[in-house]
Design an enzyme around this catalytic site. Structure first.
Site, PDB file in Angstrom:
ATOM      1  NE  ARG A  60      -3.642   0.255   2.407  1.00  0.00           N
ATOM      2  CZ  ARG A  60      -4.150   0.581   3.602  1.00  0.00           C
ATOM      3  NH1 ARG A  60      -4.097  -0.288   4.609  1.00  0.00           N
ATOM      4  NH2 ARG A  60      -4.686   1.761   3.808  1.00  0.00           N
ATOM      5  CB  VAL A  94      -2.644   5.371   6.579  1.00  0.00           C
ATOM      6  CG1 VAL A  94      -3.424   5.003   7.837  1.00  0.00           C
ATOM      7  CG2 VAL A  94      -2.873   4.333   5.494  1.00  0.00           C
ATOM      8  CG  ASP A  95      -3.907   8.920   1.309  1.00  0.00           C
ATOM      9  OD1 ASP A  95      -4.978   8.350   1.018  1.00  0.00           O
ATOM     10  OD2 ASP A  95      -3.845  10.162   1.522  1.00  0.00           O
ATOM     11  CG  HIS A 110      -8.062   5.390  11.348  1.00  0.00           C
ATOM     12  ND1 HIS A 110      -9.057   5.060  10.451  1.00  0.00           N
ATOM     13  CD2 HIS A 110      -8.685   5.550  12.537  1.00  0.00           C
ATOM     14  CE1 HIS A 110     -10.222   5.023  11.084  1.00  0.00           C
ATOM     15  NE2 HIS A 110     -10.022   5.324  12.353  1.00  0.00           N
ATOM     16  CB  CYS A 121      11.242   2.878  23.034  1.00  0.00           C
ATOM     17  SG  CYS A 121      11.695   3.331  21.349  1.00  0.00           S
ATOM     18  CB  CYS A 140      14.892   1.078  22.194  1.00  0.00           C
ATOM     19  SG  CYS A 140      13.682   0.033  21.371  1.00  0.00           S
ATOM     20  N   GLY A 176     -16.210  11.017   1.423  1.00  0.00           N
ATOM     21  CA  GLY A 176     -15.591   9.767   0.977  1.00  0.00           C
ATOM     22  C   GLY A 176     -15.421   8.722   2.048  1.00  0.00           C
ATOM     23  CG  ASN A 202     -19.640   8.915   0.403  1.00  0.00           C
ATOM     24  OD1 ASN A 202     -18.424   8.984   0.589  1.00  0.00           O
ATOM     25  ND2 ASN A 202     -20.310   7.770   0.386  1.00  0.00           N
ATOM     26  CG  LEU A 203     -19.495   7.049  -5.905  1.00  0.00           C
ATOM     27  CD1 LEU A 203     -19.079   8.143  -6.891  1.00  0.00           C
ATOM     28  CD2 LEU A 203     -18.608   5.825  -6.102  1.00  0.00           C
TER      29      LEU A 203
HETATM   30  C1  BV8 Z   1     -11.511   1.820  18.746  1.00  0.00           C
HETATM   31  C2  BV8 Z   1      -6.084   0.599   9.607  1.00  0.00           C
HETATM   32  C3  BV8 Z   1     -11.446   1.886  21.136  1.00  0.00           C
HETATM   33  C4  BV8 Z   1      -5.427   1.716   8.881  1.00  0.00           C
HETATM   34  C5  BV8 Z   1      -8.494   0.591   9.935  1.00  0.00           C
HETATM   35  C6  BV8 Z   1     -14.801  -5.094  18.519  1.00  0.00           C
HETATM   36  C7  BV8 Z   1     -13.489  -5.052  18.974  1.00  0.00           C
HETATM   37  C8  BV8 Z   1     -12.740  -3.877  18.933  1.00  0.00           C
HETATM   38  C9  BV8 Z   1     -13.303  -2.719  18.428  1.00  0.00           C
HETATM   39  C10 BV8 Z   1     -14.577  -2.777  17.943  1.00  0.00           C
HETATM   40  C11 BV8 Z   1     -15.352  -3.927  17.999  1.00  0.00           C
HETATM   41  N1  BV8 Z   1     -16.584  -3.644  17.461  1.00  0.00           N
HETATM   42  C12 BV8 Z   1     -16.605  -2.350  17.063  1.00  0.00           C
HETATM   43  C13 BV8 Z   1     -15.411  -1.818  17.360  1.00  0.00           C
HETATM   44  C14 BV8 Z   1     -14.978  -0.487  17.084  1.00  0.00           C
HETATM   45  C15 BV8 Z   1     -14.215  -0.559  15.761  1.00  0.00           C
HETATM   46  C16 BV8 Z   1     -15.253  -0.441  14.660  1.00  0.00           C
HETATM   47  O1  BV8 Z   1     -15.745   0.635  14.425  1.00  0.00           O
HETATM   48  N2  BV8 Z   1     -15.580  -1.564  13.986  1.00  0.00           N
HETATM   49  C17 BV8 Z   1     -16.591  -1.476  12.933  1.00  0.00           C
HETATM   50  C18 BV8 Z   1     -16.189  -2.292  11.738  1.00  0.00           C
HETATM   51  C19 BV8 Z   1     -17.935  -1.883  13.532  1.00  0.00           C
HETATM   52  N3  BV8 Z   1     -13.306   0.570  15.764  1.00  0.00           N
HETATM   53  C20 BV8 Z   1     -12.073   0.414  16.253  1.00  0.00           C
HETATM   54  O2  BV8 Z   1     -11.598  -0.628  16.638  1.00  0.00           O
HETATM   55  C21 BV8 Z   1     -11.275   1.714  16.350  1.00  0.00           C
HETATM   56  N4  BV8 Z   1     -10.721   1.787  17.663  1.00  0.00           N
HETATM   57  O3  BV8 Z   1     -12.715   1.797  18.738  1.00  0.00           O
HETATM   58  O4  BV8 Z   1     -10.761   1.855  19.884  1.00  0.00           O
HETATM   59  C22 BV8 Z   1     -10.395   2.078  22.160  1.00  0.00           C
HETATM   60  C23 BV8 Z   1     -10.394   3.254  22.897  1.00  0.00           C
HETATM   61  C24 BV8 Z   1      -9.434   3.414  23.878  1.00  0.00           C
HETATM   62  C25 BV8 Z   1      -8.472   2.440  24.087  1.00  0.00           C
HETATM   63  C26 BV8 Z   1      -8.464   1.262  23.318  1.00  0.00           C
HETATM   64  C27 BV8 Z   1      -9.437   1.076  22.333  1.00  0.00           C
HETATM   65  C28 BV8 Z   1     -10.120   1.714  15.352  1.00  0.00           C
HETATM   66  C29 BV8 Z   1     -10.660   1.843  13.946  1.00  0.00           C
HETATM   67  C30 BV8 Z   1      -9.493   1.950  12.954  1.00  0.00           C
HETATM   68  C31 BV8 Z   1      -9.367   0.677  12.198  1.00  0.00           C
HETATM   69  N5  BV8 Z   1      -8.309   0.804  11.206  1.00  0.00           N
HETATM   70  N6  BV8 Z   1      -7.456   0.452   9.101  1.00  0.00           N
HETATM   71  C32 BV8 Z   1      -5.327   1.349   7.415  1.00  0.00           C
HETATM   72  O5  BV8 Z   1      -4.836   0.252   7.126  1.00  0.00           O
HETATM   73  O6  BV8 Z   1      -5.745   2.183   6.583  1.00  0.00           O
HETATM   74  S1  BV8 Z   1     -10.062   0.442   9.263  1.00  0.00           S
HETATM   75  C33 BV8 Z   1     -10.270   1.223   7.782  1.00  0.00           C
HETATM   76  O7  BV8 Z   1     -11.624   1.749   7.805  1.00  0.00           O
HETATM   77  C34 BV8 Z   1      -9.400   2.405   7.481  1.00  0.00           C
HETATM   78  O8  BV8 Z   1      -8.767   2.959   8.615  1.00  0.00           O
HETATM   79  C35 BV8 Z   1     -10.407   3.414   6.938  1.00  0.00           C
HETATM   80  O9  BV8 Z   1      -9.902   4.671   7.095  1.00  0.00           O
HETATM   81  C36 BV8 Z   1     -11.581   3.153   7.783  1.00  0.00           C
HETATM   82  C37 BV8 Z   1     -12.890   3.726   7.290  1.00  0.00           C
HETATM   83  O10 BV8 Z   1     -13.118   3.274   5.960  1.00  0.00           O
HETATM   84  P1  BV8 Z   1     -13.567   4.393   4.878  1.00  0.00           P
HETATM   85  O11 BV8 Z   1     -12.487   5.403   4.809  1.00  0.00           O
HETATM   86  O12 BV8 Z   1     -14.928   4.872   5.194  1.00  0.00           O
HETATM   87  O13 BV8 Z   1     -13.545   3.561   3.527  1.00  0.00           O
HETATM   88  P2  BV8 Z   1     -14.714   2.637   2.947  1.00  0.00           P
HETATM   89  O14 BV8 Z   1     -14.128   1.811   1.857  1.00  0.00           O
HETATM   90  O15 BV8 Z   1     -15.428   1.963   4.077  1.00  0.00           O
HETATM   91  O16 BV8 Z   1     -15.746   3.679   2.307  1.00  0.00           O
HETATM   92  C38 BV8 Z   1     -15.359   4.448   1.195  1.00  0.00           C
HETATM   93  C39 BV8 Z   1     -16.511   5.387   0.871  1.00  0.00           C
HETATM   94  O17 BV8 Z   1     -16.102   6.249  -0.203  1.00  0.00           O
HETATM   95  C40 BV8 Z   1     -17.760   4.662   0.395  1.00  0.00           C
HETATM   96  O18 BV8 Z   1     -18.894   5.226   1.027  1.00  0.00           O
HETATM   97  C41 BV8 Z   1     -17.809   4.949  -1.118  1.00  0.00           C
HETATM   98  O19 BV8 Z   1     -19.138   5.088  -1.585  1.00  0.00           O
HETATM   99  C42 BV8 Z   1     -17.095   6.281  -1.188  1.00  0.00           C
HETATM  100  N7  BV8 Z   1     -16.405   6.515  -2.466  1.00  0.00           N
HETATM  101  C43 BV8 Z   1     -15.793   5.608  -3.266  1.00  0.00           C
HETATM  102  N8  BV8 Z   1     -15.254   6.253  -4.335  1.00  0.00           N
HETATM  103  C44 BV8 Z   1     -15.532   7.578  -4.184  1.00  0.00           C
HETATM  104  C45 BV8 Z   1     -16.254   7.750  -2.982  1.00  0.00           C
HETATM  105  N9  BV8 Z   1     -16.692   8.950  -2.563  1.00  0.00           N
HETATM  106  C46 BV8 Z   1     -16.396  10.019  -3.335  1.00  0.00           C
HETATM  107  N10 BV8 Z   1     -15.701   9.941  -4.485  1.00  0.00           N
HETATM  108  C47 BV8 Z   1     -15.259   8.743  -4.942  1.00  0.00           C
HETATM  109  N11 BV8 Z   1     -14.565   8.680  -6.103  1.00  0.00           N
END
Ligand code: BV8
Length: 229
Positions: A60, A94-95, A110, A121, A140, A176, A202-203
């Site tokens: 990526r 993350v880009d 994120h 560390c 470290c 997005g 959004n799309l």
């Molecule tokens: C947290 C890593 C608390 C980075 C990602 C069980 C266990 C643990 C946690 C949970 C659980 N159940 C629920 C949770 C919470 C969980 C969560 O929300 N789960 C969901 C699935 C239910 N969240 C977490 O765990 C978060 N942390 O809650 O911590 C905590 C607090 C204190 C102490 C300890 C813990 C952490 C969430 C981060 C996860 N990391 N990836 C990477 O590799 O990039 S997830 C991933 O999803 C990415 O980070 C991304 O940024 C994120 C969101 O995705 P989107 O950006 O929305 O992308 P997606 O494809 O979904 O949608 C794209 C959209 O664009 C679409 O709508 C499409 O129509 C549109 N589109 C497409 N093309 C276009 C467009 N729009 C316009 N123009 C276009 N051309």
């Protein structure tokens, strides 16, 4: 854009970088339709197979290196310049395309591809093009290097700053993102509770589309400049 919006909080997701050639997560053909997020975006997955996870992030990072910001990133950088001090830009991405477009103050909740993190560390440094399992930390020397990204179950970065911005927002704009990952997916509701107007660019309607006072649907490269100008 009316000047009566005061402080604007903008949240972007993978969709804003789609027209720059970077994959989204949950669209048809998206990353999570080809890979299991449990293997690639959780600390447990990294523990199980660090080589596989690092290969995913190396791939990526290489895609990001070849990508260029599109008209949506450029329009937001212009908005930040024209509305000095009144725009808070939060990204789930993350880009570094917002920075490449000229945005100066991007909150990466994120994490970011550009830095590596030492799990022992906490040292951060510019990530090498290729990260390998057990790379030694330059500070470290422990073999505890990992991508500086927030995985599921980990606390997102800069939440205090984001929550404070949401309480003073006059306008919250979501661009997005599918509105499926928390806490980012809860920002629209938080902004509304503080009395902000909410706009979705959004799309297609996101999972929390009902929380937006206004929505414009289409590719970000078209509808974001249209909104900014
Ligand atoms: C947290 C890593 C608390 C980075 C990602 C069980 C266990 C643990 C946690 C949970 C659980 N159940 C629920 C949770 C919470 C969980 C969560 O929300 N789960 C969901 C699935 C239910 N969240 C977490 O765990 C978060 N942390 O809650 O911590 C905590 C607090 C204190 C102490 C300890 C813990 C952490 C969430 C981060 C996860 N990391 N990836 C990477 O590799 O990039 S997830 C991933 O999803 C990415 O980070 C991304 O940024 C994120 C969101 O995705 P989107 O950006 O929305 O992308 P997606 O494809 O979904 O949608 C794209 C959209 O664009 C679409 O709508 C499409 O129509 C549109 N589109 C497409 N093309 C276009 C467009 N729009 C316009 N123009 C276009 N051309």
């Amino acid at each position: 854009m009316s000047k009566s919006d005061d402080h604007i909080v903008i949240l972007t997701g993978a969709g804003i970088s789609a027209e720059s050639g970077l994959g989204t997560f949950r669209d048809v053909g998206g990353l999570w339709s080809r890979y299991d997020w449990r293997d690639l975006a959780t600390p447990e997955g990294f523990e199980r197979d660090p080589g596989f996870v690092l290969e995913f992030y190396n791939w990526r990072r290489e895609r990001v290196r070849g990508a260029r910001p599109n008209a949506a990133h450029i329009a937001l950088a212009r908005l930040e310049r024209d509305w000095a001090g009144l725009v808070t830009l939060v990204t789930q991405n993350v880009d570094d395309l917002h920075e490449q477009a000229g945005s100066r103050d991007v909150i990466h909740m994120h994490g970011t591809h550009l830095t590596a993190l030492c799990a022992a560390c906490g040292h951060r440094w510019r990530a090498p093009d290729v990260m390998a399992p057990a790379d030694p930390c330059p500070a470290c020397a422990k073999p505890t290097t990992r991508p500086d990204v927030v995985w599921f179950g980990e606390a997102p970065y800069h939440m205090d700053r984001i929550e404070s911005a949401l309480t003073s927002a006059g306008l919250f704009v979501s661009i997005g993102t599918s509105g499926t990952v928390y806490p980012a997916a809860g920002f629209a509701a938080a902004a509304r509770r503080s009395g902000a107007r909410t706009l979705e660019l959004n799309l297609e309607p996101s999972e929390n589309a009902a929380l937006f006072d206004e929505a414009r649907h289409g590719p970000a490269g078209t509808i974001v400049p249209g909104w900014v100008d």
